[in-house]
Design an enzyme around this catalytic site. Sequence first.
Site, short mmCIF file in Angstrom:
data_model
loop_
_atom_site.label_atom_id
_atom_site.label_comp_id
_atom_site.label_asym_id
_atom_site.label_seq_id
_atom_site.Cartn_x
_atom_site.Cartn_y
_atom_site.Cartn_z
N LYS A 176 -1.17 -1.19 -4.27
CA LYS A 176 -2.24 -0.21 -4.19
C LYS A 176 -1.55 1.14 -4.25
O LYS A 176 -0.88 1.55 -3.30
CB LYS A 176 -3.03 -0.37 -2.89
CG LYS A 176 -4.12 0.70 -2.75
CD LYS A 176 -4.78 0.68 -1.37
CE LYS A 176 -5.73 1.87 -1.25
NZ LYS A 176 -6.28 2.01 0.11
N TYR A 203 0.86 -1.18 0.00
CA TYR A 203 0.00 0.00 0.00
C TYR A 203 0.89 1.24 0.00
O TYR A 203 1.49 1.59 1.01
CB TYR A 203 -0.89 -0.06 1.24
CG TYR A 203 -1.90 1.05 1.42
CD1 TYR A 203 -2.11 2.05 0.48
CD2 TYR A 203 -2.68 1.08 2.59
CE1 TYR A 203 -3.05 3.05 0.68
CE2 TYR A 203 -3.63 2.08 2.80
CZ TYR A 203 -3.81 3.06 1.84
OH TYR A 203 -4.74 4.04 2.05
#
Length: 307
Positions: free
Chosen positions: A172, A142
């Site tokens: 992400k 992330y």
Amino acid sequence: MSVEKKIWLEGLVPAVFTPMKENGDINFSQIEPYCEYLINNNITEIYVNGTTGEGKSLTKEERKEVVEHWIKVSKKRLIVIVHVGCINVKESQELARHAQDVGADAVASLPSLFFKPSNIDALVHHCAEIAKSAPTLPFIYYHLPIMTGVELNMEDFSYRAQKEIPNFGGIKFSSKDLPDMIGVVFSGVNVLFGCDEQFVGGLAMGAHGGVGSLYNFMPKIYHKMIALIKQGRLPEAREEQMKGQRLCRVMYKYGNLQGGNVAALKQIMSYTGVEMGPPRSPMRECTKEEKEKFKNELKAIGFFEWL
């Protein structure tokens, strides 16, 4: 042990909220109707305990319970990605093992938020330490530099992670640095764009889908964007994206008042009929007067016509 679950995520992946009661406890009973609402809006994948889910404001045990409830009520109708990032790696590993044990489909993590990885070597090592605790699940990194302060080149990271993390599953990408995101696309991994207000730009530059907050209450608008892009109707897709931009301009105003955008987003979600309750401190709920003004400003931009 090899990766047993291999997923390639596309389309909309709502970062789900954590419903709460007025006293700040988690309202677990609200997760099932929330789940049904998402499924009825053609959602097939969710991201649990991330920024939108206030994961960093929950205890370790609460995070486990939230994951267990989502897996139970979704009954395998949703792909469940679990964010496991913590300040210390041991707790991240524990949450990753738990996610694997209870049937999640992937794990994801931010970098450490206190002693921050300062180079690619450190970041790959940190992610590998977490990923190996759930070796049968894909691990998604992330990338959120505006919050983490870790702003390393993601193309370089992706190539290294593919070599050194056997279950590395993608990124992400929640940065507005599209040239860096394009590099990740070139590296060949699954890329999920995390900037809802730039979703069309992210898809146009090669992202395969998006993880975001607005997909909770504007799924029809964002599904329409995807369809228009696939049809090559970019000007029309851009018009739909402008609805997201107008929403964000109102939301940012109230998020600033409430101590964080998630607080304002939870208030917007309540207008769909799925009550999320208040956020946790240091964010606060809208006052009665603010709620009325907020609702009127959303009406003015046409939000209630988009539901």
